[in-house]
Design a protein around this motif. Sequence first.
Motif, PDB file in Angstrom:
ATOM      1  N   LEU A   1       4.304  25.392   7.653  1.00 21.84           N
ATOM      2  CA  LEU A   1       5.553  24.639   7.607  1.00 21.84           C
ATOM      3  C   LEU A   1       5.544  23.599   6.492  1.00 21.84           C
ATOM      4  O   LEU A   1       6.578  23.329   5.880  1.00 21.84           O
ATOM      5  CB  LEU A   1       5.829  23.970   8.954  1.00 21.84           C
ATOM      6  CG  LEU A   1       6.152  24.912  10.109  1.00 21.84           C
ATOM      7  CD1 LEU A   1       6.278  24.133  11.408  1.00 21.84           C
ATOM      8  CD2 LEU A   1       7.414  25.713   9.830  1.00 21.84           C
ATOM      9  N   ASN A   2       4.380  23.027   6.229  1.00 21.41           N
ATOM     10  CA  ASN A   2       4.288  22.022   5.159  1.00 21.41           C
ATOM     11  C   ASN A   2       4.605  22.619   3.791  1.00 21.41           C
ATOM     12  O   ASN A   2       5.088  21.927   2.917  1.00 21.41           O
ATOM     13  CB  ASN A   2       2.912  21.370   5.140  1.00 21.41           C
ATOM     14  CG  ASN A   2       2.721  20.380   6.265  1.00 21.41           C
ATOM     15  OD1 ASN A   2       3.681  19.859   6.799  1.00 21.41           O
ATOM     16  ND2 ASN A   2       1.483  20.143   6.641  1.00 21.41           N
ATOM     17  N   GLY A   3       4.352  23.907   3.610  1.00 25.46           N
ATOM     18  CA  GLY A   3       4.618  24.548   2.330  1.00 25.46           C
ATOM     19  C   GLY A   3       6.029  25.086   2.175  1.00 25.46           C
ATOM     20  O   GLY A   3       6.392  25.601   1.115  1.00 25.46           O
ATOM     21  N   LEU A   4       6.847  24.961   3.219  1.00 23.55           N
ATOM     22  CA  LEU A   4       8.192  25.538   3.173  1.00 23.55           C
ATOM     23  C   LEU A   4       9.083  24.905   2.108  1.00 23.55           C
ATOM     24  O   LEU A   4       9.852  25.603   1.448  1.00 23.55           O
ATOM     25  CB  LEU A   4       8.873  25.421   4.537  1.00 23.55           C
ATOM     26  CG  LEU A   4       8.459  26.448   5.572  1.00 23.55           C
ATOM     27  CD1 LEU A   4       9.201  26.208   6.877  1.00 23.55           C
ATOM     28  CD2 LEU A   4       8.708  27.855   5.089  1.00 23.55           C
ATOM     29  N   GLU A   5       8.977  23.618   1.940  1.00 22.44           N
ATOM     30  CA  GLU A   5       9.839  22.948   0.958  1.00 22.44           C
ATOM     31  C   GLU A   5       9.572  23.487  -0.448  1.00 22.44           C
ATOM     32  O   GLU A   5      10.497  23.753  -1.209  1.00 22.44           O
ATOM     33  CB  GLU A   5       9.617  21.442   1.008  1.00 22.44           C
ATOM     34  CG  GLU A   5      10.561  20.681   0.093  1.00 22.44           C
ATOM     35  CD  GLU A   5      10.407  19.174   0.216  1.00 22.44           C
ATOM     36  OE1 GLU A   5      10.948  18.489  -0.665  1.00 22.44           O
ATOM     37  OE2 GLU A   5       9.759  18.694   1.160  1.00 22.44           O
TER      38      GLU A   5
END
Length: 113
Positions: A29-33
Amino acid sequence: MTGYRVSPEGVDATLRRVSDRAQSLAAALNGLEEHATAAVAGAGGSPVVAEAIGEFFSRRSAMITSIGTRIEDGMAGAAQAVAVYVRSDEEMARTQQGHASRVPDWFVGGPKG
């Protein structure tokens, strides 16, 4: 008695597996942006793509947050339940030992005569 037994070690192992998977989810989720930014850039900065991605995340933001909250709450609840179980088990054992210590010696040995 139902034969139900809680193994603190088993609960600990399960919670560790859940924690490992939750950390994997958090990392994804942290890499989604970054992925969303790359998708918009890959589409030539298209406002339609940017809007679609923004809409996607705004509609799912609460759900994604609630997943993390449920994982944390579930782990905390399981840990608390095991602590209460162990404490209660020890308390029941002390109570039983207290009752057993008050049983007259003649009763423990069985009837005489």
